[in-house]
Design a protein around this motif. Sequence first.
Motif, PDB file in Angstrom:
ATOM      1  N   GLU A   1       0.830  -1.194   0.000  1.00 29.71           N
ATOM      2  CA  GLU A   1       0.000   0.000   0.000  1.00 29.71           C
ATOM      3  C   GLU A   1       0.873   1.256   0.000  1.00 29.71           C
ATOM      4  N   ALA A   2       2.030   1.183   0.673  1.00 26.05           N
ATOM      5  CA  ALA A   2       2.937   2.330   0.719  1.00 26.05           C
ATOM      6  C   ALA A   2       3.396   2.718  -0.683  1.00 26.05           C
ATOM      7  N   TRP A   3       3.685   1.715  -1.516  1.00 25.93           N
ATOM      8  CA  TRP A   3       4.116   2.004  -2.890  1.00 25.93           C
ATOM      9  C   TRP A   3       3.002   2.710  -3.656  1.00 25.93           C
ATOM     10  N   LYS A   4       1.773   2.226  -3.492  1.00 23.02           N
ATOM     11  CA  LYS A   4       0.648   2.846  -4.182  1.00 23.02           C
ATOM     12  C   LYS A   4       0.448   4.288  -3.717  1.00 23.02           C
ATOM     13  N   GLN A   5       0.567   4.520  -2.408  1.00 23.93           N
ATOM     14  CA  GLN A   5       0.435   5.874  -1.881  1.00 23.93           C
ATOM     15  C   GLN A   5       1.521   6.781  -2.453  1.00 23.93           C
TER      16      GLN A   5
ATOM     17  N   ALA B   1       0.871   7.687  -6.043  1.00 17.43           N
ATOM     18  CA  ALA B   1      -0.228   8.635  -6.182  1.00 17.43           C
ATOM     19  C   ALA B   1       0.179  10.036  -5.746  1.00 17.43           C
ATOM     20  N   ARG B   2       0.938  10.134  -4.637  1.00 15.14           N
ATOM     21  CA  ARG B   2       1.299  11.447  -4.106  1.00 15.14           C
ATOM     22  C   ARG B   2       2.343  12.152  -4.965  1.00 15.14           C
ATOM     23  N   THR B   3       3.239  11.403  -5.565  1.00 13.04           N
ATOM     24  CA  THR B   3       4.339  12.023  -6.307  1.00 13.04           C
ATOM     25  C   THR B   3       4.070  12.133  -7.803  1.00 13.04           C
ATOM     26  N   ARG B   4       2.934  11.616  -8.240  1.00 17.85           N
ATOM     27  CA  ARG B   4       2.669  11.551  -9.683  1.00 17.85           C
ATOM     28  C   ARG B   4       2.797  12.914 -10.363  1.00 17.85           C
ATOM     29  N   ASP B   5       2.284  13.957  -9.728  1.00 19.64           N
ATOM     30  CA  ASP B   5       2.265  15.276 -10.360  1.00 19.64           C
ATOM     31  C   ASP B   5       3.252  16.254  -9.742  1.00 19.64           C
ATOM     32  N   TRP B   6       4.189  15.763  -8.955  1.00 20.73           N
ATOM     33  CA  TRP B   6       5.192  16.658  -8.384  1.00 20.73           C
ATOM     34  C   TRP B   6       6.068  17.222  -9.501  1.00 20.73           C
ATOM     35  N   ASP B   7       6.344  18.506  -9.400  1.00 21.86           N
ATOM     36  CA  ASP B   7       7.237  19.131 -10.376  1.00 21.86           C
ATOM     37  C   ASP B   7       8.619  19.317  -9.750  1.00 21.86           C
ATOM     38  N   ALA B   8       9.514  19.957 -10.486  1.00 21.16           N
ATOM     39  CA  ALA B   8      10.895  20.105 -10.020  1.00 21.16           C
ATOM     40  C   ALA B   8      10.969  20.873  -8.707  1.00 21.16           C
TER      41      ALA B   8
ATOM     42  N   HIS C   1      12.440  12.774  11.146  1.00 15.11           N
ATOM     43  CA  HIS C   1      12.912  11.880  10.087  1.00 15.11           C
ATOM     44  C   HIS C   1      11.738  11.110   9.490  1.00 15.11           C
ATOM     45  N   ARG C   2      10.859  10.603  10.354  1.00 14.43           N
ATOM     46  CA  ARG C   2       9.706   9.841   9.865  1.00 14.43           C
ATOM     47  C   ARG C   2       8.761  10.736   9.076  1.00 14.43           C
ATOM     48  N   ALA C   3       8.673  12.011   9.456  1.00 15.49           N
ATOM     49  CA  ALA C   3       7.786  12.939   8.750  1.00 15.49           C
ATOM     50  C   ALA C   3       8.237  13.162   7.314  1.00 15.49           C
ATOM     51  N   THR C   4       9.557  13.139   7.070  1.00  7.87           N
ATOM     52  CA  THR C   4      10.025  13.297   5.688  1.00  7.87           C
ATOM     53  C   THR C   4       9.624  12.089   4.843  1.00  7.87           C
ATOM     54  N   ILE C   5       9.653  10.898   5.448  1.00  9.74           N
ATOM     55  CA  ILE C   5       9.215   9.699   4.731  1.00  9.74           C
ATOM     56  C   ILE C   5       7.718   9.767   4.473  1.00  9.74           C
ATOM     57  N   ALA C   6       6.985  10.294   5.459  1.00  9.96           N
ATOM     58  CA  ALA C   6       5.526  10.356   5.359  1.00  9.96           C
ATOM     59  C   ALA C   6       5.052  11.319   4.279  1.00  9.96           C
ATOM     60  N   ARG C   7       5.943  12.135   3.747  1.00  5.64           N
ATOM     61  CA  ARG C   7       5.565  12.959   2.602  1.00  5.64           C
ATOM     62  C   ARG C   7       5.249  12.063   1.405  1.00  5.64           C
ATOM     63  N   HIS C   8       5.848  10.887   1.378  1.00  4.99           N
ATOM     64  CA  HIS C   8       5.651   9.953   0.271  1.00  4.99           C
ATOM     65  C   HIS C   8       4.534   8.952   0.559  1.00  4.99           C
ATOM     66  N   TYR C   9       4.496   8.433   1.784  1.00  3.93           N
ATOM     67  CA  TYR C   9       3.476   7.451   2.155  1.00  3.93           C
ATOM     68  C   TYR C   9       3.342   7.443   3.673  1.00  3.93           C
ATOM     69  N   ASP C  10       2.233   6.904   4.167  1.00  3.96           N
ATOM     70  CA  ASP C  10       2.001   6.836   5.605  1.00  3.96           C
ATOM     71  C   ASP C  10       2.999   5.853   6.220  1.00  3.96           C
TER      72      ASP C  10
ATOM     73  N   THR D   1       4.559   4.192   9.469  1.00  2.00           N
ATOM     74  CA  THR D   1       4.377   3.904  10.886  1.00  2.00           C
ATOM     75  C   THR D   1       5.746   3.762  11.563  1.00  2.00           C
ATOM     76  N   PRO D   2       5.790   3.840  12.903  1.00  5.28           N
ATOM     77  CA  PRO D   2       7.062   3.599  13.595  1.00  5.28           C
ATOM     78  C   PRO D   2       7.664   2.238  13.260  1.00  5.28           C
ATOM     79  N   ALA D   3       6.820   1.219  13.099  1.00  7.44           N
ATOM     80  CA  ALA D   3       7.342  -0.107  12.751  1.00  7.44           C
ATOM     81  C   ALA D   3       7.979  -0.099  11.365  1.00  7.44           C
ATOM     82  N   MET D   4       7.348   0.577  10.422  1.00  8.56           N
ATOM     83  CA  MET D   4       7.911   0.663   9.071  1.00  8.56           C
ATOM     84  C   MET D   4       9.228   1.430   9.093  1.00  8.56           C
ATOM     85  N   GLN D   5       9.301   2.475   9.925  1.00  7.88           N
ATOM     86  CA  GLN D   5      10.543   3.237  10.035  1.00  7.88           C
ATOM     87  C   GLN D   5      11.666   2.359  10.577  1.00  7.88           C
ATOM     88  N   VAL D   6      11.354   1.475  11.511  1.00  8.26           N
ATOM     89  CA  VAL D   6      12.352   0.544  12.041  1.00  8.26           C
ATOM     90  C   VAL D   6      12.866  -0.369  10.931  1.00  8.26           C
ATOM     91  N   VAL D   7      11.963  -0.871  10.100  1.00  8.34           N
ATOM     92  CA  VAL D   7      12.368  -1.744   8.990  1.00  8.34           C
ATOM     93  C   VAL D   7      13.314  -0.994   8.052  1.00  8.34           C
TER      94      VAL D   7
END
Length: 270
Positions: free
Chosen positions: A153-157, A160-167, A206-215, A217-223
């Motif tokens: 689901e993270a990949w799909k998010q 979707a979020r970055t599809r229209d990002w510009d430079a 640090h986790r908030a920068t990742i969350a710009r791309h997808y939701d 979680t703390p567990a995902m950040q550990v991975v």
Amino acid sequence: MTETTVHEDLTVGRVADLVGVSVRTLHHWDGIGLVRPGGRSWSGCRLYDADDVARIHRVLVYRELGLALAQIGRILDDPSADPREHLQRQRTLLQERIRRLEKTARAVDEMIERTDMDHSSTRLSPEEQARIFGTDWDPAYQEEARERWGGTEAWKQSAARTRDWDAAQWQEIKDETDAVEAALADAFGRGVPPGGEEANALAERHRATIARHYDCTPAMQVVLARMYTEDPRFAAHYDERAEGLAAWLRRVIEQSARAQGVDPETATWQ
């Protein structure tokens, strides 16, 4: 950055006004031994002389170049280096940064031109992302990530979020990430322990920068943090800022997750 000429000893407040940093910053630099004022007034107030202020300017240049405070201190206290050598080193680093910024500016200009021609948002290709994110970007990373995470689901998010990002948006993300990594390197250099309030707050940034791309979680950040020490590419990325930063960051993330009820030993991508 214009260096200030000092002809008399100055108080910490006066120096803060002259060089454009806060009194609190100067007190911190004094406390960690980075810039200690050479004198004291009759009442015990810190007084900075011309050499002290010159050292502050050198610190500011190195900090602007992204070096951690601990690394700056080692450079400035190198007994084999004289002031001219410091200036030459700074000039070399500045020239390299200017080249990188000019390359980024040209890439952004190109994207602006393309957007104007198309009258619509233009998604960055992996090659165009490389122009913004640097020469260490490899388009193969995206395919590797797709193979590893493509069914999540993270990949799909993220798609979707970055599809229209510009430079400009990609550059904003890059600047935000650089700022967080600089703060992490600074905390590491100051000996901030994992599990403390400051370290946990940095883990959340640090986790908030990742969350710009997808939701994330703390567990995902550990991975993800496991890769920072197990994948040489990630380790080299963080350790380039400060030797040992990758391992420290992993501990910071794991301790932060533990405080949120996640066992780092058994954390999975969820």
